[in-house]
Design an enzyme around this catalytic site. Structure first.
Site, PDB file in Angstrom:
ATOM      1  N   CYS A   1       0.835  -1.201   0.000  1.00  0.00           N
ATOM      2  CA  CYS A   1       0.000   0.000   0.000  1.00  0.00           C
ATOM      3  C   CYS A   1       0.875   1.259   0.000  1.00  0.00           C
ATOM      4  O   CYS A   1       1.551   1.543  -0.974  1.00  0.00           O
ATOM      5  CB  CYS A   1      -0.971  -0.051   1.174  1.00  0.00           C
ATOM      6  SG  CYS A   1      -2.402   1.026   0.980  1.00  0.00           S
TER       7      CYS A   1
ATOM      8  N   HIS B   1      -3.574  -5.770   1.227  1.00  0.00           N
ATOM      9  CA  HIS B   1      -3.285  -6.069   2.623  1.00  0.00           C
ATOM     10  C   HIS B   1      -3.696  -7.512   2.930  1.00  0.00           C
ATOM     11  O   HIS B   1      -4.649  -8.024   2.355  1.00  0.00           O
ATOM     12  CB  HIS B   1      -4.066  -5.137   3.556  1.00  0.00           C
ATOM     13  CG  HIS B   1      -3.623  -3.722   3.520  1.00  0.00           C
ATOM     14  ND1 HIS B   1      -2.455  -3.287   4.105  1.00  0.00           N
ATOM     15  CD2 HIS B   1      -4.207  -2.623   2.969  1.00  0.00           C
ATOM     16  CE1 HIS B   1      -2.340  -1.974   3.913  1.00  0.00           C
ATOM     17  NE2 HIS B   1      -3.382  -1.548   3.237  1.00  0.00           N
TER      18      HIS B   1
END
Length: 484
Positions: A333, A430
């Site tokens: 991310c 994630h």
């Protein structure tokens, strides 16, 4: 009508999250429909709820403990710090706005309606709702407009059990002092208290229990021992990282720089649980270890600010040396965004600088955009051709030549990037390390063999162990009343 109880603490980090999870699992094991609730949470560890939208990762874990689908209503107000005194505000799973501390204090009364609406939603059809407070009700300077502790409890009519942490010392003074400074209305909401994190012979605290009851009149509902199984649960906040700066002594060393606005660092928990992995969280002022085989750049709530801090610490130079030595890098991310050539934020969404040079380890560029991607995802690793399951919470679009080698296919679309030599990888997914097959293949690529345990099963087992400990150590009459 659902039975309700609220756990509030004499301070932060007294173990409320784990106790709520344990009570939820205990009730679920007894066949009850139980749900967790936290009116207001402050954390950059977020999850995507089953009904869409962001909630605190802790409430996601508690819903898992309760064996019930997670919902944005379980955590109607989530504050995600992105500067020293300002946070992004998530209300019922969606971005509401941004505010600095003083401005948020004025905003809280406007959010009470959403909190009570969500609480009513969570209570509907439940036998029991276990509520977690935030911080401490003793912070009476924040009592006006409060929605996190007594302000919520008094409005919703939820009885409170106060939790004291004996491990940090001063637990008698903490409980008695809290009783002394609460006003009469708030004090009347407290049904009793729990002592948490006790080590040794519980009978040695009998005199302490008598003293607390003498000062406060409150009954003790139990003395909970140090719950070793709690270390196998996902970490909730960065306070835990300070205690777990180094875990394991395995053959593979993995380094993770602790960025000031580190987010979703529970991504790393499945690696931390591996016996043959040494996971090192590198604090400010320390160098990235030269003998690390892998460096992971975790998520960030403020990519450009954390990128600047990374350079202040000299970690950019350490990382460049690591790559020259043949080391590997994974960015997740915000960490993925940092690996590129440039990060731009032309609309000032993160609230700081609008452009910064990246680490140039991947030939990509990122531009922040107002629309936030929030969803649970199914994916497949392009590196290892194994299935992945995770979630996405991010701002920004990343493009560039290295994206022709995606790290994964998420929901049918290419995601992330791989360097030409395959040693640098970035992704927006994630939770990828929680996918057992991917974690096994990753560790095999570093020469580690052997069976990899099912990470989800290990968390489930930890929750059952905690529930069993609570059943053994909580007052049986109080527990029977709570469970009905």
């Amino acid at each position: 009508m659902a039975r309700t109880i609220m756990l509030q603490g004499t301070g932060s980090d007294v173990g409320k999250t784990v106790l709520v999870a344990g009570l939820c699992r205990l009730a679920a094991n007894a066949g009850l429909t139980v749900r967790p609730f936290k009116p207001q949470n402050m954390s950059n560890n977020a999850a995507v709820a089953d009904d869409g939208g962001e909630i605190g990762r802790a409430q996601w874990l508690q819903s898992m403990a309760a064996r019930t689908p997670s919902s944005v209503h379980m955590n109607p107000v989530l504050l995600k710090p992105q500067s020293e005194n300002g946070s992004q505000i998530i209300v019922q799973g969606r971005v509401f706005g941004q505010a600095k501390g003083r401005d948020y204090q004025r905003l809280k009364p406007q959010l009470l309606g959403a909190v009570l609406e969500s609480f009513e939603n969570v209570c509907a059809g439940a036998d029991l709702v276990v509520v977690e407070g935030a911080g401490s009700p003793a912070e009476i300077n924040l009592r006006t407009g409060d929605i996190a502790n007594m302000g919520f409890a008094t409005k919703a009519g939820v009885p409170v059990v106060l939790v004291g942490d004996i491990n940090r010392g001063g637990v008698i003074a903490s409980l008695v002092g809290t009783q002394a400074i609460l006003d009469e209305g708030d004090r009347a909401m407290i049904a009793g208290y729990l002592i948490n994190k006790f080590r040794g012979d519980v009978s040695l605290f009998d005199d302490g229990i008598r003293a607390i009851e003498g000062f406060t009149g409150w009954p003790c509902f139990g003395v909970v021992p140090w719950l070793r199984a709690a270390t196998r649960l996902p970490a909730e906040d960065s306070v835990v990282l300070e205690r777990l700066a180094r875990s394991g002594t395995g053959a593979l060393k993995i380094a993770v720089p602790m960025l000031p606005r580190i987010a979703n660092f529970d991504d790393l928990d499945p690696l931390r649980a591996e016996a043959d992995v040494e996971l090192v969280f590198v604090r400010g002022g320390e160098r990235l270890p030269a003998d690390a085989s892998l460096v992971i750049l975790p998520g960030s709530k403020s990519t450009i600010s954390d990128l600047a801090d990374l350079r202040v610490q000299g970690w950019d130079r350490d990382l460049a040396a690591h790559v020259r030595r043949g080391g590997r890098v994974i960015g997740i991310c915000g960490g993925y965004q940092m690996l590129g050539r440039t990060v731009r934020d032309p609309l000032g969404i993160e609230g700081g600088r609008i452009e910064a040079a990246g680490l140039a380890l991947l030939d990509v560029e990122t531009e922040m955009a107002p629309e936030k991607t929030v969803r649970n995802s199914q994916a497949r690793s392009s590196e290892y051709d194994v299935s992945l399951a995770g979630y996405q919470i991010h701002l920004g679009v990343t493009r560039g030549p290295d994206c022709v080698r995606p790290s994964a296919i998420i929901d049918g679309a290419p995601d992330g990037a791989l360097s030409a030599d395959g040693r640098i990888m970035g992704t927006y997914l994630h939770g990828l390390f929680g996918s057992d097959a991917y974690r096994a293949r990753l560790l095999q690529s570093f020469g580690l063999s052997g069976e990899r345990r099912n990470y989800r099963d290990s968390v489930e087992q930890a929750l059952d162990e905690i529930a069993g400990e609570l059943e053994r150590h909580l007052d049986p009459h109080w527990l029977a009343g709570l469970l009905g």
